[in-house]
Design a protein around this motif. Structure first.
Motif, short mmCIF file in Angstrom:
data_model
loop_
_atom_site.label_atom_id
_atom_site.label_comp_id
_atom_site.label_asym_id
_atom_site.label_seq_id
_atom_site.Cartn_x
_atom_site.Cartn_y
_atom_site.Cartn_z
N ASN A 169 1.30 -0.60 0.12
CA ASN A 169 0.13 -0.08 0.03
C ASN A 169 1.00 2.26 0.19
O ASN A 169 0.22 2.31 0.58
N THR A 170 2.20 0.61 -0.33
CA THR A 170 2.86 1.69 -0.56
C THR A 170 3.32 2.81 -1.62
O THR A 170 3.27 3.99 -1.66
N GLY A 171 2.41 2.31 -2.60
CA GLY A 171 3.31 2.66 -4.65
C GLY A 171 4.23 1.60 -4.80
O GLY A 171 4.74 1.76 -5.55
N VAL A 172 4.59 1.19 -3.93
CA VAL A 172 6.94 1.30 -4.16
C VAL A 172 6.89 -0.09 -5.20
O VAL A 172 5.93 -1.37 -4.65
N LEU A 173 7.39 -0.27 -6.36
CA LEU A 173 6.81 -2.16 -6.32
C LEU A 173 8.41 -2.37 -6.03
O LEU A 173 9.00 -1.83 -6.03
N ILE A 226 14.07 -3.85 -16.39
CA ILE A 226 12.71 -3.93 -16.12
C ILE A 226 11.91 -2.90 -15.29
O ILE A 226 11.76 -2.29 -14.90
N ALA A 227 13.02 -2.50 -13.85
CA ALA A 227 13.04 -1.21 -13.35
C ALA A 227 12.78 -0.75 -13.82
O ALA A 227 12.38 0.44 -13.36
N GLU A 228 14.15 -0.25 -15.02
CA GLU A 228 14.07 0.93 -15.79
C GLU A 228 12.48 1.20 -16.60
O GLU A 228 11.94 2.97 -16.43
N TYR A 232 11.14 5.01 -15.81
CA TYR A 232 10.68 6.01 -16.56
C TYR A 232 9.15 6.52 -16.52
O TYR A 232 8.64 7.44 -17.37
N LYS A 233 7.93 5.66 -16.30
CA LYS A 233 6.78 5.54 -15.80
C LYS A 233 6.82 6.95 -14.16
O LYS A 233 5.54 6.78 -14.08
N GLY A 234 7.57 7.26 -13.89
CA GLY A 234 7.62 7.84 -12.53
C GLY A 234 7.37 6.91 -11.60
O GLY A 234 7.44 7.42 -9.97
N LYS A 235 7.73 5.94 -11.09
CA LYS A 235 6.81 4.77 -10.12
C LYS A 235 8.53 5.18 -9.40
O LYS A 235 9.54 5.14 -9.41
N ASN A 236 8.28 4.44 -8.04
CA ASN A 236 9.28 4.16 -6.93
C ASN A 236 9.72 2.77 -7.36
O ASN A 236 9.00 1.80 -6.46
N VAL A 237 10.81 2.43 -7.29
CA VAL A 237 10.94 1.45 -7.69
C VAL A 237 12.42 0.23 -6.39
O VAL A 237 12.93 1.09 -6.18
N PHE A 238 12.39 -0.88 -5.90
CA PHE A 238 12.91 -0.82 -4.87
C PHE A 238 13.57 -2.48 -5.49
O PHE A 238 12.84 -3.07 -5.98
N ILE A 239 15.31 -2.17 -5.47
CA ILE A 239 15.61 -3.80 -5.33
C ILE A 239 16.17 -3.97 -4.47
O ILE A 239 17.09 -3.52 -4.66
N ALA A 240 16.19 -5.29 -4.57
CA ALA A 240 17.42 -6.50 -3.73
C ALA A 240 17.92 -7.27 -4.44
O ALA A 240 16.97 -8.32 -5.65
N PHE A 241 19.13 -7.48 -4.91
CA PHE A 241 19.96 -8.76 -5.70
C PHE A 241 20.22 -9.17 -4.40
O PHE A 241 20.82 -8.96 -3.39
N ASP A 242 20.19 -10.87 -4.45
CA ASP A 242 20.73 -12.22 -3.67
C ASP A 242 20.92 -12.88 -4.31
O ASP A 242 20.17 -13.52 -4.73
N ILE A 294 14.96 4.10 -8.57
CA ILE A 294 15.48 2.90 -8.03
C ILE A 294 16.46 2.88 -6.58
O ILE A 294 16.96 3.73 -6.87
N THR A 295 16.30 2.00 -5.91
CA THR A 295 16.84 2.04 -4.49
C THR A 295 17.39 0.81 -4.94
O THR A 295 16.59 -0.65 -5.42
#
Ligand code: ATP
Ligand code: MG
Length: 514
Positions: A169-173, A226-228, A232-242, A294-295
């Protein structure tokens, strides 16, 4: 009219594991796709004078020397799109979740330059991880790169999955990029996401340990691309590299097969370049460019707590801070086992909630001092000054506040009230068990009585005197209620006086003698 396509033909000269040397190409470029036989695919990683070095990324059949190789002058691209949300794909964009094929919206190249510095703006928002110790002491902002490092089984993956759970519910993908994971380890993460209904905003890019090393090498690039698309659609994305250790291993394997000169720990010399180029793709864009972000949370494994390993120290120098998870702390039961002495966030504190910043500022030092006092008091069991005892009691409570179960993120508002109660020493009146309860219940307790204060707190991210008064009243009320239902401890006095019992008897005996 059919598309005009330029194709070139070559022949396989040498096969070395996942590397194939192909001769006969006249004009090919790095990163270009090469096709073999019926569906086997590779990409060009480099050249020698008369051979192209091709990394196999999809193996459909056994290759033989002399087989035909076809170059199409297409760079390697990954499908991207809205439909990726909620899906599990491999680095070739093929689904792994048995839910059928995916319809993509666009194709994105995977080896691209990070956004330029002019397109970026200063970090201005906090990524709420819901992990108290991280949000309070090592805050992370949108667009930040925060390295997570620690030994095996110290809770690295849990930090990332907890952060993903908290983005509901935060809008972060969220993208969970599993590199070199076993099938069962990935299965656990998938189950966790299913249990917490995370697939509404989460996708997984996974290159399993059993797959070709080429896919493990590509996985983080594909996740970035995929995050990019969303960026560019103005979304905030979080990526965890494991995790990046496995990525470095796969690149080392590939480089050794290519015959490139090994450097420190047999890693190729360009591993620093490779990782830094990828890490740069985390960003917070200007509003004119969409204002997305992108975080990154890259994970890297240490061996026996050694931070000075080659890949580890490289990544420490590239990122905006690190969360170091300590195996001894984990063993003690301090979970999440964040070592506050070695963890830092270089930019996140600028965007931290003002309220949390104000309250948590002195806590890091307080906690480290407490650990030191604990160490000393282990050696010295008697004669502790009152001041030291107070410090020990405070430290105990603080330790408890920094502990947190997995999969149970804490709201930022709750963190503010807990820290407030701790700083004002209200929690000192409670037992540890009651402090635990307080942390779980206080948000709902305050929210029920003063919902407007909680809304104001989230809006302003700070509290004023008026709100502080509300906190004071409600916390006191809560504590009174707890005290009322406390079981009466009959032997309280005896316990309290127990330290002096022996001395008193001795005193009496000696006075009698006199
Ligand atoms: N805060 C926590 N509270 C309770 N248990 C935890 C916590 N964090 C992690 N654990 C448990 O510790 C174990 C290891 O956690 P996790 O898999 O996150 O570690 P890891 O460092 O990623 O391990 P690996 O090196 O195998 O990847 C898991 O069983 C997990 O459930
Ligand atoms: Mg893990």
């Amino acid at each position: 009219m059919a598309d005009l396509r330029y194709t070139e033909e070559g022949r396989i000269k040498v096969i070395r594991g996942c590397i194939v040397l192909v001769e006969g190409f006249k004009s090919c470029i790095n990163g270009q796709v090469i096709k073999f036989g019926y569906g086997t695919k590779g990409i060009i990683l480099g050249f020698s004078e008369d051979e192209a070095q091709v990394l196999i990324i999809r193996q459909q059949e056994e290759l033989k020397t002399g087989d035909k190789a076809i170059a199409t002058m297409e760079p390697f691209e990954t499908p991207v799109g809205e439909n990726f949300i909620g899906r599990i794909v491999n680095p070739l964009g093929e689904t792994m979740d048995g839910l059928g094929p995916l319809k993509h919206d666009a194709m994105y190249p995977i080896f691209i330059q990070a956004p330029s510095i002019l397109d970026r703006k200063e970090l201005s928002k906090t990524l709420e991880t819901g992990i108290k110790v991280v949000d309070c002491m090592i805050p992370v902002g949108f667009g930040q790169r925060e390295l997570i490092l620690g030994d095996k089984m110290t809770g690295k993956t849990t930090i990332c999955t907890d952060t993903i759970i908290n983005q509901k519910n935060t809008g972060v993908l969220c993208i969970y990029c599993g590199i070199g994971k076993s099938h069962s380890a990935l299965g656990k993460v998938v189950q966790l996401f299913l249990d917490h209904d995370c697939f509404k905003y989460t996708m997984i890019v996974a290159a399993l340990a059993s797959g070709p090393p080429g896919q493990q090498y590509l996985a983080p690039y594909v996740a970035c691309s995929i995050a990019e698309y969303f960026l560019y659609k103005g979304k905030n994305v979080f990526i965890a590299f494991d995790d990046f250790t496995k990525h470095a291993w796969s690149y080392r394997e590939i480089s050794l097969l290519l015959g490139r000169a090994p450097g420190r720990d047999s890693y190729p010399g360009d591993i620093f370049y490779l990782h830094s180029k990828m890490i740069e793709r985390a960003c917070y864009l200007e509003d004119a460019k969409g204002g997305g972000s992108i975080t990154f949370f890259p994970i890297v494994e240490t061996l026996e707590g050694d931070l000075t390993g080659y890949v580890q120290s490289n990544l420490v120098s590239m990122t905006d801070g690190q969360i170091y998870l300590s195996a001894p702390l984990f063993g003690e039961g301090q979970k999440p086992a964040v070592d506050l002495g070695l963890s830092v966030s270089r930019v996140g504190s600028k965007v931290q909630w003002k309220a949390i910043k104000k309250l948590a500022g002195p806590l890091r030092l307080e906690f480290l001092q407490y650990r030191e006092v604990m160490r000393v008091s282990k050696l010295k069991t008697s004669g502790q000054s009152e001041e030291m005892q107070a410090q020990l009691k405070g430290g105990e409570i603080l330790t408890d506040i920094l502990k947190q179960d997995k999969d149970s993120p804490a709201r930022a508002e709750a963190q503010v009230i807990i820290l407030y109660a701790y700083t004002k020493k209200y929690l000192h009146e409670l037992t540890l068990e009651e402090v635990k309860d307080f942390q779980n219940k206080i948000f709902d307790y305050v929210n029920k009585r003063h919902p407007d204060t909680m809304v104001k707190l989230r809006e302003k991210r700070d509290y004023d005197d008026e709100m502080a008064k509300v906190f004071d009243i409600v916390i006191k009320e809560y504590i009174e209620e707890v005290k009322k239902v406390r079981p009466i401890e009959e032997d309280d006095e005896v316990e309290g006086g127990s330290a002096n019992v022996g001395v008193d008897t001795l005193d009496k005996a000696t006075t009698k003698k006199k």
